[in-house]
Design an enzyme around this catalytic site. Structure first.
Site, PDB file in Angstrom:
ATOM      1  N   ARG A  72       0.820  -1.218   0.000  1.00 29.59           N
ATOM      2  CA  ARG A  72       0.000   0.000   0.000  1.00 29.59           C
ATOM      3  C   ARG A  72       0.849   1.262   0.000  1.00 29.59           C
ATOM      4  NH1 ARG A  72      -2.512  -3.702   3.107  1.00 29.59           N
ATOM      5  NH2 ARG A  72      -1.674  -2.832   5.023  1.00 29.59           N
ATOM      6  N   GLU A 109       4.135  -8.796  14.540  1.00 32.86           N
ATOM      7  CA  GLU A 109       3.447  -9.237  15.740  1.00 32.86           C
ATOM      8  C   GLU A 109       3.672 -10.726  15.994  1.00 32.86           C
ATOM      9  OE1 GLU A 109      -0.356  -7.381  15.202  1.00 32.86           O
ATOM     10  OE2 GLU A 109      -0.654  -7.328  17.364  1.00 32.86           O
TER      11      GLU A 109
HETATM   12  P1  AMP Z   1       4.098  -2.202  11.520  1.00 28.99           P
HETATM   13  O1  AMP Z   1       3.502  -2.928  12.675  1.00 28.99           O
HETATM   14  O2  AMP Z   1       4.166  -0.699  11.749  1.00 28.99           O
HETATM   15  O3  AMP Z   1       5.439  -2.758  11.123  1.00 28.99           O
HETATM   16  O4  AMP Z   1       3.095  -2.405  10.286  1.00 28.99           O
HETATM   17  C1  AMP Z   1       3.324  -3.382   9.372  1.00 28.99           C
HETATM   18  C2  AMP Z   1       2.625  -3.116   8.051  1.00 28.99           C
HETATM   19  O5  AMP Z   1       1.329  -3.654   8.153  1.00 28.99           O
HETATM   20  C3  AMP Z   1       2.498  -1.661   7.620  1.00 28.99           C
HETATM   21  O6  AMP Z   1       2.914  -1.601   6.257  1.00 28.99           O
HETATM   22  C4  AMP Z   1       1.024  -1.348   7.749  1.00 28.99           C
HETATM   23  O7  AMP Z   1       0.545  -0.791   6.557  1.00 28.99           O
HETATM   24  C5  AMP Z   1       0.360  -2.687   7.973  1.00 28.99           C
HETATM   25  N1  AMP Z   1      -0.504  -2.693   9.130  1.00 28.99           N
HETATM   26  C6  AMP Z   1      -0.190  -3.095  10.371  1.00 28.99           C
HETATM   27  N2  AMP Z   1      -1.236  -3.028  11.189  1.00 28.99           N
HETATM   28  C7  AMP Z   1      -2.258  -2.545  10.442  1.00 28.99           C
HETATM   29  C8  AMP Z   1      -3.634  -2.242  10.719  1.00 28.99           C
HETATM   30  N3  AMP Z   1      -4.171  -2.410  11.932  1.00 28.99           N
HETATM   31  N4  AMP Z   1      -4.395  -1.789   9.701  1.00 28.99           N
HETATM   32  C9  AMP Z   1      -3.872  -1.608   8.468  1.00 28.99           C
HETATM   33  N5  AMP Z   1      -2.590  -1.893   8.148  1.00 28.99           N
HETATM   34  C10 AMP Z   1      -1.794  -2.354   9.127  1.00 28.99           C
END
Ligand code: AMP
Length: 184
Positions: A72, A109
């Site tokens: 995205r 996660e």
């Molecule tokens: P992060 O936990 O910041 O490393 O997020 C990992 C990736 O997953 C990022 O590119 C976000 O776009 C996506 N992402 C993580 N959590 C969400 C969520 N709750 N809703 C939408 N996208 C998410």
């Protein structure tokens, strides 16, 4: 973030273009689905313009390149690169880029993931804006910024359409300029 110059009504409209999908992709996760925003040409254009504005001519934060994180981050990254008149660098999941790459493993996660960038994607010292749609825990953006620096970039800013403030992703990006239009 420097949303001061962005109309509050516009931010509310942008926020309304992001819908919550509970328990996706796994139980307990509230997924922020940006597809309604993308489907609205006014909202899509306004979000790209707002993300680009902080790095436009005369901003003092001009960039040579925009980098986007698969998948995205490509959507907003490509739009912002075109708006700024600069090139676009894709940061991709492992095994997708055809030329020589550098890679970074980072923690999600559950488990780990690997992202890559072409080792010749950036000339030494080029100023790069890193973009993704959502800042969650910050691991993906932290890894992507580190990758860009390993190939010679100066990462000017890390920007997002939205951040999930309660996950404290900014803590993984301490010392960096972090911006988001929306905070959920
Ligand atoms: P992060 O936990 O910041 O490393 O997020 C990992 C990736 O997953 C990022 O590119 C976000 O776009 C996506 N992402 C993580 N959590 C969400 C969520 N709750 N809703 C939408 N996208 C998410």
């Amino acid at each position: 973030m420097s949303t001061d110059s962005i109309d509050t009504a516009l931010l509310e409209r942008l926020a309304a273009g992001v819908r919550d999908i509970p328990d996706y992709p796994s139980p307990g996760i509230l997924f922020k689905d940006i597809t309604p925003l993308l489907a609205d040409p006014d909202l899509f254009a306004a979000s790209v313009a707002a993300l680009a504005a902080a790095h436009g001519p005369g901003s003092g934060a001009e960039v040579d390149l925009v980098a986007g994180i698969e998948a995205r981050g490509f959507i907003f990254g490509a739009g912002v690169a075109l708006a700024l008149g600069v090139g676009f660098v894709p940061i991709r999941k492992k095994g997708k880029l055809p030329n020589a790459t550098v890679s970074a493993e980072y923690t999600l996660e559950y488990g780990t993931a690997v992202i890559e960038v072409h080792e010749d994607a950036v000339s030494p010292g080029q100023r790069v804006l890193l973009l993704d749609d959502v800042l969650a825990t910050g691991g993906t953006a932290e890894a992507a910024a580190g990758l860009l620096e390993r190939v010679g970039a100066q990462v000017v800013s890390v920007s997002f359409l939205a951040e999930l403030g309660f996950l404290n992703g900014r803590e993984r990006l301490v010392g960096r300029d972090v911006k988001s239009l929306l905070n959920f």
